[in-house]
Scaffold this motif. Structure first.
Motif, PDB file in Angstrom:
ATOM      1  N   ARG A   1      -4.229   1.080  -9.666  1.00 12.41           N
ATOM      2  CA  ARG A   1      -2.981   1.812  -9.912  1.00 12.41           C
ATOM      3  C   ARG A   1      -2.228   2.053  -8.609  1.00 12.41           C
ATOM      4  NH1 ARG A   1      -3.223   7.709  -9.503  1.00 12.41           N
ATOM      5  NH2 ARG A   1      -5.283   8.404  -8.829  1.00 12.41           N
ATOM      6  N   ASP A   2      -0.938   2.022  -8.708  1.00 14.91           N
ATOM      7  CA  ASP A   2      -0.073   2.224  -7.555  1.00 14.91           C
ATOM      8  C   ASP A   2      -0.087   3.700  -7.170  1.00 14.91           C
ATOM      9  OD1 ASP A   2       1.942   2.409  -5.667  1.00 14.91           O
ATOM     10  OD2 ASP A   2       3.332   1.123  -6.768  1.00 14.91           O
ATOM     11  N   ILE A   3      -0.527   3.998  -5.941  1.00 12.18           N
ATOM     12  CA  ILE A   3      -0.588   5.388  -5.481  1.00 12.18           C
ATOM     13  C   ILE A   3       0.449   5.652  -4.389  1.00 12.18           C
ATOM     14  CG2 ILE A   3      -3.010   5.671  -6.113  1.00 12.18           C
ATOM     15  CD1 ILE A   3      -3.675   5.371  -3.074  1.00 12.18           C
ATOM     16  N   SER A   4       1.442   4.782  -4.281  1.00  5.71           N
ATOM     17  CA  SER A   4       2.440   4.905  -3.217  1.00  5.71           C
ATOM     18  C   SER A   4       3.204   6.229  -3.271  1.00  5.71           C
ATOM     19  CB  SER A   4       3.447   3.751  -3.298  1.00  5.71           C
ATOM     20  OG  SER A   4       2.803   2.505  -3.201  1.00  5.71           O
ATOM     21  N   ARG A   5       3.290   6.832  -4.472  1.00  2.00           N
ATOM     22  CA  ARG A   5       4.022   8.091  -4.627  1.00  2.00           C
ATOM     23  C   ARG A   5       3.110   9.220  -5.102  1.00  2.00           C
ATOM     24  NH1 ARG A   5       6.652   5.368  -2.040  1.00  2.00           N
ATOM     25  NH2 ARG A   5       8.862   4.808  -2.184  1.00  2.00           N
TER      26      ARG A   5
ATOM     27  N   SER B   1      -3.555   8.432   2.068  1.00  2.00           N
ATOM     28  CA  SER B   1      -3.889   9.767   1.577  1.00  2.00           C
ATOM     29  C   SER B   1      -2.714  10.471   0.900  1.00  2.00           C
ATOM     30  CB  SER B   1      -4.387  10.645   2.730  1.00  2.00           C
ATOM     31  OG  SER B   1      -5.570  10.119   3.282  1.00  2.00           O
ATOM     32  N   GLY B   2      -1.546   9.885   0.977  1.00  2.00           N
ATOM     33  CA  GLY B   2      -0.377  10.494   0.342  1.00  2.00           C
ATOM     34  C   GLY B   2       0.394  11.446   1.227  1.00  2.00           C
ATOM     35  N   LEU B   3       0.026  11.551   2.506  1.00  2.00           N
ATOM     36  CA  LEU B   3       0.731  12.444   3.418  1.00  2.00           C
ATOM     37  C   LEU B   3       2.081  11.858   3.833  1.00  2.00           C
ATOM     38  CD1 LEU B   3      -2.290  13.516   5.656  1.00  2.00           C
ATOM     39  CD2 LEU B   3      -1.269  14.770   3.750  1.00  2.00           C
ATOM     40  N   PHE B   4       2.160  10.522   3.864  1.00  2.00           N
ATOM     41  CA  PHE B   4       3.418   9.821   4.117  1.00  2.00           C
ATOM     42  C   PHE B   4       3.600   8.771   3.037  1.00  2.00           C
ATOM     43  CE2 PHE B   4       2.006  10.978   8.487  1.00  2.00           C
ATOM     44  CZ  PHE B   4       3.012  11.893   8.758  1.00  2.00           C
ATOM     45  N   ARG B   5       4.839   8.399   2.800  1.00  2.00           N
ATOM     46  CA  ARG B   5       5.125   7.394   1.787  1.00  2.00           C
ATOM     47  C   ARG B   5       5.609   6.103   2.413  1.00  2.00           C
ATOM     48  NH1 ARG B   5       8.097  10.664  -3.210  1.00  2.00           N
ATOM     49  NH2 ARG B   5       6.259  11.880  -3.827  1.00  2.00           N
ATOM     50  N   ALA B   6       5.068   4.996   1.931  1.00  2.00           N
ATOM     51  CA  ALA B   6       5.510   3.692   2.401  1.00  2.00           C
ATOM     52  C   ALA B   6       6.967   3.479   2.027  1.00  2.00           C
ATOM     53  CB  ALA B   6       4.641   2.597   1.788  1.00  2.00           C
ATOM     54  N   HIS B   7       7.722   2.890   2.938  1.00  2.00           N
ATOM     55  CA  HIS B   7       9.124   2.611   2.642  1.00  2.00           C
ATOM     56  C   HIS B   7       9.271   1.322   1.843  1.00  2.00           C
ATOM     57  CE1 HIS B   7       9.523   5.648   5.752  1.00  2.00           C
ATOM     58  NE2 HIS B   7      10.766   5.815   5.372  1.00  2.00           N
ATOM     59  N   THR B   8       8.397   0.356   2.113  1.00  2.00           N
ATOM     60  CA  THR B   8       8.348  -0.863   1.319  1.00  2.00           C
ATOM     61  C   THR B   8       6.888  -1.250   1.133  1.00  2.00           C
ATOM     62  OG1 THR B   8       8.474  -2.306   3.264  1.00  2.00           O
ATOM     63  CG2 THR B   8      10.557  -1.692   2.217  1.00  2.00           C
ATOM     64  N   GLY B   9       6.632  -2.119   0.166  1.00  2.00           N
ATOM     65  CA  GLY B   9       5.273  -2.557  -0.101  1.00  2.00           C
ATOM     66  C   GLY B   9       4.570  -1.644  -1.094  1.00  2.00           C
ATOM     67  N   THR B  10       3.309  -1.950  -1.366  1.00  2.00           N
ATOM     68  CA  THR B  10       2.540  -1.191  -2.353  1.00  2.00           C
ATOM     69  C   THR B  10       1.181  -0.779  -1.813  1.00  2.00           C
ATOM     70  OG1 THR B  10       1.610  -3.234  -3.308  1.00  2.00           O
ATOM     71  CG2 THR B  10       3.627  -2.358  -4.314  1.00  2.00           C
ATOM     72  N   VAL B  11       0.723   0.366  -2.280  1.00  2.00           N
ATOM     73  CA  VAL B  11      -0.633   0.854  -2.004  1.00  2.00           C
ATOM     74  C   VAL B  11      -1.309   1.030  -3.359  1.00  2.00           C
ATOM     75  CG1 VAL B  11      -2.044   2.634  -0.923  1.00  2.00           C
ATOM     76  CG2 VAL B  11       0.219   2.098   0.020  1.00  2.00           C
ATOM     77  N   THR B  12      -2.336   0.251  -3.610  1.00  2.00           N
ATOM     78  CA  THR B  12      -3.002   0.257  -4.907  1.00  2.00           C
ATOM     79  C   THR B  12      -4.453   0.679  -4.744  1.00  2.00           C
ATOM     80  OG1 THR B  12      -1.604  -1.590  -5.623  1.00  2.00           O
ATOM     81  CG2 THR B  12      -3.544  -1.109  -6.961  1.00  2.00           C
ATOM     82  N   TRP B  13      -4.856   1.632  -5.557  1.00  2.00           N
ATOM     83  CA  TRP B  13      -6.243   2.112  -5.543  1.00  2.00           C
ATOM     84  C   TRP B  13      -6.778   2.064  -6.968  1.00  2.00           C
ATOM     85  CZ3 TRP B  13      -8.317   7.577  -6.138  1.00  2.00           C
ATOM     86  CH2 TRP B  13      -9.679   7.625  -5.839  1.00  2.00           C
ATOM     87  N   ARG B  14      -7.866   1.327  -7.112  1.00  2.00           N
ATOM     88  CA  ARG B  14      -8.489   1.157  -8.419  1.00  2.00           C
ATOM     89  C   ARG B  14      -7.488   0.687  -9.474  1.00  2.00           C
ATOM     90  NH1 ARG B  14     -12.717   6.131  -9.251  1.00  2.00           N
ATOM     91  NH2 ARG B  14     -14.390   5.220  -8.002  1.00  2.00           N
TER      92      ARG B  14
END
Length: 237
Positions: A67-71, A52-65
């Motif tokens: 696109r990278d939404i890690s930030r 949900s974007g409340l915390f940011r991953a320190h490593t790795g990727t979060v991809t939705w549709r």
């Protein structure tokens, strides 16, 4: 093959020096229900908060549709249709049912479209329609959970994240909540469902992941996991 709408790859998440997620990898495919199971402290809520974007991953990727939404910012994700129903419902107790639902569409500029989405909620949940002028805090626990899900639905989710929607509810109400989630999914909304009530979650899910100490320990089709002896002993009693 159904495409992946959400992908987490080798994600680590820290709270200070505490490692909450460890090389977490999972995916949620378009228009399916995926259950995320685990005991308290396993990392389930941390996973949703990071998506949900409340915390940011320190490593790795979060991809939705794709696109990278890690930030990405949480409000941008909500606007784009990634919406979470938090643990504990968190409705506005002094506001009416109708006002709570209106807040679900706070980023909607089209008032006619907003009214239409609220009407859809009332059609799915006639009890909320009967109580539209009642303060949210006076509703039963089950009704508050329905309101929290309805409020998220008004925001037109493409991916709906649900954190422990059965918590503290009687078995009959849990069944009703799960039926509502399935109804929303049948309408085309992808769902990631965090639950300790494995029996209820696996009944409606397509696939499931079990996480322990921040990492996936088991995954597979929900129907198969529901028959797994380890799952039965650990999560179904």
């Amino acid at each position: 093959m159904t495409t992946a709408e959400l992908e987490l790859r080798d994600v680590d998440l820290f709270y200070g020096r505490v490692k909450a997620l460890r090389q977490l990898t999972l995916e949620v495919r378009e228009k399916e229900i995926v259950a995320l199971l685990g005991n308290n402290g396993a990392g389930k809520t941390s996973t949703l908060s990071m998506i949900s974007g409340l915390f940011r991953a320190h490593t790795g990727t979060v991809t939705w549709r794709g696109r990278d939404i890690s930030r990405a910012k949480p409000w941008d994700l909500v606007r784009d249709g990634l919406i979470q129903v938090p643990e504990g419902r968190r409705i506005f107790s002094t506001m009416t049912v109708h006002e709570n639902l209106q807040l679900g569409g706070y980023q909607t500029g089209d008032q006619r479209a907003l009214a239409g989405r609220i009407d859809e909620v009332y059609q799915m949940l006639p009890r909320l329609a009967e109580r539209r002028a009642q303060q949210g805090g006076t509703l039963s626990g089950g009704e508050q959970q329905m309101l929290a899900i309805g409020r998220a639905y008004v925001g037109k989710p493409q991916l709906l994240l649900l954190d422990e929607p059965s918590m503290g509810l009687a078995p009959l109400v849990v069944k009703q909540v799960m039926e509502l989630i399935k109804q929303i999914n049948d309408g085309g909304t992808t769902v990631l469902l965090v639950e300790q009530n494995a029996r209820a979650a696996l009944r409606i899910a397509d696939r499931a992941y079990v996480i322990e100490t921040g990492r996936v320990s088991l995954s597979g089709p929900a129907a198969e996991l529901a028959k797994d002896k380890a799952i039965i002993e650990a999560y179904m009693g």
